[in-house]
Design an enzyme around this catalytic site. Structure first.
Site, short mmCIF file in Angstrom:
data_model
loop_
_atom_site.label_atom_id
_atom_site.label_comp_id
_atom_site.label_asym_id
_atom_site.label_seq_id
_atom_site.Cartn_x
_atom_site.Cartn_y
_atom_site.Cartn_z
N PRO A 286 40.11 -84.05 5.56
CA PRO A 286 38.74 -83.78 5.12
C PRO A 286 38.23 -82.44 5.64
O PRO A 286 38.64 -81.99 6.72
CB PRO A 286 37.94 -84.95 5.72
N ASP B 53 44.37 -72.71 16.21
CA ASP B 53 44.26 -73.54 15.01
C ASP B 53 45.36 -73.23 13.99
O ASP B 53 46.00 -74.14 13.46
CB ASP B 53 42.89 -73.33 14.32
C1 MEV Z 1 38.07 -73.88 16.96
O1 MEV Z 1 38.85 -74.95 16.45
C2 MEV Z 1 38.53 -73.54 18.34
C3 MEV Z 1 37.78 -72.39 19.00
O2 MEV Z 1 38.30 -72.30 20.33
C4 MEV Z 1 38.00 -71.08 18.27
C5 MEV Z 1 39.40 -70.53 18.42
O3 MEV Z 1 40.12 -70.92 19.33
O4 MEV Z 1 39.75 -69.68 17.59
C6 MEV Z 1 36.30 -72.66 19.10
#
Ligand code: MEV
Length: 311
Positions: free
Chosen positions: A91, A142
């Site tokens: 999602p 990510d």
């Molecule tokens: C986002 O899922 C994770 C953050 O640490 C951003 C990143 O690591 O690029 C907030």
């Protein structure tokens, strides 16, 4: 037609801190974003993912910028007209790595459609460029999880070269529940906010960053030795420092409390915060379904899944 997929993810330790080269721990979840790409005479994006309210609108411009950045990274015309379909089981909730999963899926589909034959490493690098549209200065955690899947310890290279990525192996996959506040968050603004506050208040932020490093390393060890009680305690501590750096929200705290009250052995926000999602560690099917029911009754969307699935 070219096809591709990217995994969704959940950060167990270290979001935000990873941007500043503190290690983080991330797991892919067993849901993914799929993409199909066809050469066309005019660009058309059909995004058919299930999303939280407003997600598509909030991310639309970032999505276009992201695709253009990826085409440039592939040494193609950023305006190359393509027909792009996006769907899959993941999602579109903020915090689940949906943007990175879609970047990886689209990069793979473009590579297949145009016969570029990009390796995983190249796809990861292209998706990282795409992530910049959504996160400004992303850590890369990510897109790395979206590309390779599995459970991993990640440390961004502060010099901009190869990041350190080490796979973590668990005895068996562990149940979790991801709860969504239903609020779409702007990761870029959240990341910038932390960087600004850190710059202004070293006295407060430096010890929190030291603590985040200890938590990620201890969390990794606890996962490897199967000490889930410890993993849960460390997740709770991680939530506290995320509150301290100003990325939690009333609703995230409410869902975290709700999960703990219904038996989660640890819970924290996950991802960029400011809305988005939280994760509860529920290494027991009964607790997992209890928490899922509590979220459902309270009107929150959730995903009951597992971490540590080998991909
Ligand atoms: C986002 O899922 C994770 C953050 O640490 C951003 C990143 O690591 O690029 C907030």
């Amino acid at each position: 037609m070219g096809k591709g997929s990217g995994y969704g993810k959940v950060i167990l330790f270290g979001e935000h801190f990873v941007v500043h080269s503190i290690p983080g721990v991330v797991s892919a979840v067993d849901s993914s974003t799929d993409a199909e790409v066809k050469k066309a005479t005019k660009t058309n994006i059909r995004d058919e993912r299930k999303t939280s309210k407003g997600y598509g609108e909030e991310k639309r411009l970032q999505q276009i910028e992201s695709i253009e950045r990826m085409l440039t990274a592939m040494q193609l015309d950023p305006k190359l007209p393509l027909d792009i379909w996006i769907g899959g089981s993941l999602p579109g909730f903020s915090g689940l790595g949906a943007s990175a999963a879609s970047s990886v899926a689209i990069a793979r589909a473009i590579s297949e459609e145009l016969g570029l034959n990009l390796s995983n490493e190249e796809i990861n690098a292209v998706a990282y460029e795409g992530e910049k549209a959504y996160a400004g200065n992303p850590s890369g955690i990510d897109n790395t999880a979206a590309t390779y899947g599995g459970l991993m310890w990640f440390k961004k290279n502060p010099a901009g070269g190869q990041d350190r990525v080490e796979k973590i192996y668990v005895k068996q996959p562990v149940e979790i529940v991801i709860g969504s506040t239903g609020k779409t968050a702007n990761t870029k603004l959240m990341v910038e906010g932390v960087a600004e506050r850190k710059k202004k208040d070293h006295e407060k932020y430096d010890p929190l960053f030291t603590q985040a490093e200890k938590l990620a390393d201890a969390g990794r060890k606890a996962l490897e030795t199967g000490d889930l009680k410890k993993v849960g305690e460390l997740m709770n501590e991680n939530h506290k420092i995320l509150q301290e750096i100003g990325v939690s929200s009333e609703e995230l705290d409410l869902l975290v409390d709700m999960a703990r009250k219904h038996g989660a052995i640890g819970a924290k926000l996950t991802g960029g915060g400011g809305g988005g999602c939280m994760v509860a560690l529920t290494p027991d099917k009964e607790v997992q379904s209890k928490i899922s029911s509590a979220f459902k009754t309270a009107g929150y969307e959730f995903l009951a899944t597992k971490i540590g699935i080998q991909t």
